[in-house]
Design an enzyme around this catalytic site. Structure first.
Site, PDB file in Angstrom:
ATOM      1  N   ASP A  25     -46.135  21.855 -13.265  1.00  0.00           N
ATOM      2  CA  ASP A  25     -46.695  23.114 -13.380  1.00  0.00           C
ATOM      3  C   ASP A  25     -46.196  24.290 -12.510  1.00  0.00           C
ATOM      4  OD1 ASP A  25     -48.040  21.266 -14.651  1.00  0.00           O
ATOM      5  OD2 ASP A  25     -50.220  21.476 -13.511  1.00  0.00           O
ATOM      6  N   LYS A 129     -50.177  19.522 -20.798  1.00  0.00           N
ATOM      7  CA  LYS A 129     -51.053  18.669 -20.421  1.00  0.00           C
ATOM      8  C   LYS A 129     -52.794  19.257 -20.325  1.00  0.00           C
ATOM      9  CE  LYS A 129     -49.872  18.747 -15.690  1.00  0.00           C
ATOM     10  NZ  LYS A 129     -50.952  19.224 -14.921  1.00  0.00           N
ATOM     11  N   CYS A 162     -52.113  18.367  -9.182  1.00  0.00           N
ATOM     12  CA  CYS A 162     -51.461  18.046  -9.936  1.00  0.00           C
ATOM     13  C   CYS A 162     -50.235  17.132  -9.892  1.00  0.00           C
ATOM     14  CB  CYS A 162     -50.961  19.042 -10.950  1.00  0.00           C
ATOM     15  SG  CYS A 162     -52.483  19.781 -11.878  1.00  0.00           S
TER      16      CYS A 162
HETATM   17  N1  TIU Z   1     -51.417  22.296 -11.286  1.00  0.00           N
HETATM   18  C1  TIU Z   1     -52.422  22.046 -10.460  1.00  0.00           C
HETATM   19  O1  TIU Z   1     -52.275  21.564  -9.311  1.00  0.00           O
HETATM   20  N2  TIU Z   1     -53.563  22.541 -10.892  1.00  0.00           N
HETATM   21  C2  TIU Z   1     -54.601  23.048 -10.305  1.00  0.00           C
HETATM   22  O2  TIU Z   1     -55.840  23.354 -10.703  1.00  0.00           O
HETATM   23  N3  TIU Z   1     -54.443  23.063  -8.805  1.00  0.00           N
HETATM   24  C3  TIU Z   1     -55.186  23.558  -7.856  1.00  0.00           C
HETATM   25  O3  TIU Z   1     -54.973  23.402  -6.685  1.00  0.00           O
HETATM   26  N4  TIU Z   1     -56.390  24.354  -8.303  1.00  0.00           N
END
Ligand code: TIU
Length: 220
Positions: A25, A129, A162
């Protein structure tokens, strides 16, 4: 050929043929101003420290011919794959609303895409995802098994959301994971420390923790 990476709680051994580098991500919505992360009230500059070491590891993995996989968190434009509980979390609706980089966390929008510094090249699968974990409701496990992958070297954001969720999903599926501590980042420094501690505790109960320099040394 078996390679050894300096890691905690003890050295990590892997074979580059059966190991994939996984970038979680690294999306504009999380690491650039005006995205989802900032909309949630976070300071995105805390995440940006992970980008430079991650670019070096990515280059080393590509040079070593290792499998590289990228993930993105996001939803269909009609949001049919976004549970109401996620859509409304925090009391305000953010996902799907218009941000400065398009609709937040919606596939196809600029903010949803991966930052240019770490952009995928041809042959590197992108896993879209709907959840925090990269195994949930995706074909990641199928792709890894088809390639004979057994270990994952992990980078990305955010560490305790994530990255950690995916690390736990992978561990439960029998993959070994090593998280590179300077190539993952959190909006909360105390969560960064705690998440990494949780992964390597109890004799690597979830996996190993290493660094960009150690990973690059082991890959070369
Ligand atoms: N990719 C991921 O970690 N999504 C989130 O929403 N992370 C946060 O820390 N908000």
């Amino acid at each position: 050929m078996t390679k050894t990476m300096a890691a905690e709680p003890f050295d990590y051994q892997f074979d580059s043929e059966t190991t994939a580098l996984v970038l979680i991500d690294f999306q504009r919505d999380f690491v650039e101003p005006n995205g989802f992360g900032e909309a949630l009230g976070n300071d995105v500059s805390l995440l940006r420290t992970s980008i430079e070491p991650a670019t070096r590891v990515l280059a080393a993995a590509r040079a070593a011919g290792m499998m590289v996989i990228h993930t993105r968190e996001g939803h269909r434009p009609d949001l049919t794959d976004c549970p109401p509980a996620k859509l409304t979390r925090g009391g305000t609706t953010f996902i799907g609303t218009e941000g400065s980089m398009g609709r937040i966390l919606v596939r196809g929008e600029k903010g949803h895409d991966i930052i240019p510094e770490l952009y995928p090249i041809d042959g590197e699968p992108i896993i879209d995802k709907p959840g925090k974990g990269a195994f949930y409701a995706t074909d990641l496990e199928l792709i890894l098994r088809e390639r004979g992958i057994r270990s994952l070297i992990m980078m990305g954001v955010t560490t305790e959301v994530c990255v950690q969720t995916t690390a736990r999903e992978a561990n439960d599926r029998g993959f070994e994971i090593v998280v590179l501590e300077d190539c993952v980042a959190s909006y909360f420094p105390e969560f960064q420390t705690a998440a990494l501690d949780m992964i390597k505790a109890q004799g690597a109960i979830v996996g190993w923790v290493s660094s960009s320099d150690a990973a690059i040394a082991a890959m070369s």
